[in-house]
Design an enzyme around this catalytic site. Structure first.
Site, PDB file in Angstrom:
ATOM      1  N   TYR A 133      29.935   0.057 -30.757  1.00 30.59           N
ATOM      2  CA  TYR A 133      28.581  -0.521 -30.685  1.00 30.59           C
ATOM      3  C   TYR A 133      28.559  -1.771 -29.800  1.00 30.59           C
ATOM      4  O   TYR A 133      29.313  -2.720 -30.046  1.00 30.59           O
ATOM      5  CB  TYR A 133      28.128  -0.878 -32.096  1.00 30.59           C
ATOM      6  CG  TYR A 133      26.805  -1.600 -32.172  1.00 30.59           C
ATOM      7  CD1 TYR A 133      25.610  -0.899 -32.067  1.00 30.59           C
ATOM      8  CD2 TYR A 133      26.751  -2.974 -32.357  1.00 30.59           C
ATOM      9  CE1 TYR A 133      24.387  -1.550 -32.153  1.00 30.59           C
ATOM     10  CE2 TYR A 133      25.537  -3.640 -32.441  1.00 30.59           C
ATOM     11  CZ  TYR A 133      24.353  -2.922 -32.338  1.00 30.59           C
ATOM     12  OH  TYR A 133      23.149  -3.580 -32.413  1.00 30.59           O
ATOM     13  N   SER A 235      33.618  -1.543 -33.831  1.00 34.05           N
ATOM     14  CA  SER A 235      34.536  -0.417 -33.980  1.00 34.05           C
ATOM     15  C   SER A 235      35.672  -0.563 -32.987  1.00 34.05           C
ATOM     16  O   SER A 235      35.646  -1.421 -32.108  1.00 34.05           O
ATOM     17  CB  SER A 235      33.817   0.923 -33.744  1.00 34.05           C
ATOM     18  OG  SER A 235      32.822   1.152 -34.714  1.00 34.05           O
ATOM     19  N   SER A 273      33.463  -1.142 -39.440  1.00 37.17           N
ATOM     20  CA  SER A 273      34.180  -0.807 -38.218  1.00 37.17           C
ATOM     21  C   SER A 273      34.628   0.648 -38.245  1.00 37.17           C
ATOM     22  O   SER A 273      35.303   1.086 -39.177  1.00 37.17           O
ATOM     23  CB  SER A 273      35.402  -1.724 -38.060  1.00 37.17           C
ATOM     24  OG  SER A 273      36.073  -1.469 -36.854  1.00 37.17           O
ATOM     25  N   GLY A 274      34.250   1.399 -37.215  1.00 36.53           N
ATOM     26  CA  GLY A 274      34.754   2.753 -37.043  1.00 36.53           C
ATOM     27  C   GLY A 274      36.060   2.703 -36.276  1.00 36.53           C
ATOM     28  O   GLY A 274      36.068   2.412 -35.079  1.00 36.53           O
TER      29      GLY A 274
END
Length: 357
Positions: A133, A235, A273-274
């Site tokens: 993002y 992320s 967070s990915g």
């Protein structure tokens, strides 16, 4: 002129890198970028493309494994990797709202690039597209990324040194409260008398300042933000490439080691967070399984010989993350307007880390 990389600053990272200290040290792997920057349109984003093989006409499988430390993100095509242990075609990394456009562009590119495959077979395209993002530094809702940007990044893919900093998909990213970006590194390792390469490429967009650690030094606490720190959001996408022959299980294990690599810089893997990781091997090129006959023969390192490879991956990931941060420069924020995301003071970083060693 690009800023010095972490190793050029004198930071004493362990291990032996390849000639370019980049994912492209793995023979055949190429990287390209489309970088989109326009302050008037609040545009700071882009696309990063990784092509694992120099194939054309018909794609060759790329053996792979994936791991999700935290699933608050997207990486397309991974269900088939988990089932089959391979994928066909390129990898793209962009911003969260650019996944669809990049998928469209990658499919278009694949149909053209693998023209024989799509003309003669009942073929379908499942490219790998991952995101982080960038809405703090980029008007992400303006949907600046379009399919042609993905095609351009793929067409620009080349071997040699990889541009770091505000390039491609990393253009609008922040890590540990500093302007971050794309970073890469590599390690050479000997197993059974054979030298192999492990390369890492990261799109870093994660971590709190007070977590930030460089080579064991709590840099974030020594370079604190001027005000209260918000919860982590963002992320991290990590791609590992190697020319070592590895089974599907070992590639999954290699992808898992990216977790330890990003952990060295301090992250705890925050809820927002990915943290998504993919590892692939260029060893044992062969036709697509439908054309390979009833028995497929592959080579693999022994499980008991993997520790040097795992260590190389952890080291390369850690250095790639720091490379992504030391390239950063001050950038104005879109949200909140008037704020500035700072680039790290590399002189102070070196004083804290080298001076404490």
């Amino acid at each position: 002129m690009p800023k010095p990389r972490a190793r050029e600053l004198g930071l004493p990272f362990p291990g032996t890198p390849g000639p370019w200290n980049a994912i492209t040290d793995v023979a055949g792997v190429t990287v390209g970028f489309t970088t989109l920057t326009d302050p008037v349109q609040a545009m700071r984003t882009g696309v990063t493309a990784i092509r694992p093989r120099p194939d054309r006409g018909r794609p060759q499988p790329v053996w792979a494994g994936v791991h999700a430390l935290n699933g608050n993100g997207e990486m397309t095509g991974t269900h088939w990797i988990r089932d089959a242990g391979y994928f066909l075609g390129p990898i793209l990394i962009t911003n969260t709202h650019g996944v669809g456009a990049c998928h469209h562009g990658a499919v278009e590119w694949m149909i053209r690039h693998y023209d024989t495959h799509f003309r003669e077979e009942h073929a379908w395209a499942m490219p790998i597209v991952a995101e982080t993002y960038d809405g703090v530094l980029n008007d992400i809702n303006a949907l600046h990324v379009r399919p042609e940007h993905a095609v351009a990044a793929l067409e620009a893919a080349a071997s040699g040194p990889v541009a770091e900093g505000s390039t491609g998909g990393g253009n609008g990213m922040i890590a540990y409260g500093f302007k971050a970006s794309t970073g890469t590194s590599s390690r050479q390792v000997t197993v059974g008398g054979q030298v192999y390469t492990v390369g890492a490429l990261v799109q870093a967009n994660y971590g709190r300042r007070d977590w930030f650690t460089v080579l064991g030094v709590p840099v974030g606490r020594l370079m604190p933000l001027p005000g209260p720190e918000e919860a982590e959001r963002g992320s991290v996408i990590l791609i590992l490439a190697t020319d070592a022959p590895l089974s599907d299980a070992l590639l999954r294990g290699l992808a898992k080691r990216a977790t330890l690599g990003i952990g060295r810089s301090g992250t705890v893997g925050g809820n927002s967070s990915g943290d998504l990781f993919l590892a692939f091997s260029t060893a044992d090129p062969m036709p697509e399984p439908i054309h390979a006959g009833p028995i497929i023969t592959r080579r693999s390192l022994n499980w008991n010989g993997m520790d040097p490879v795992y260590e190389a991956a952890v080291q390369a990931v850690d250095e790639a993350v720091i490379n992504s941060i030391v390239q950063g420069e001050d950038v104005p924020c879109v949200k909140p307007r008037g704020a500035v995301c700072p680039g790290i003071d590399t002189g102070e970083l070196c004083r804290l880390v080298i001076g404490s060693s």
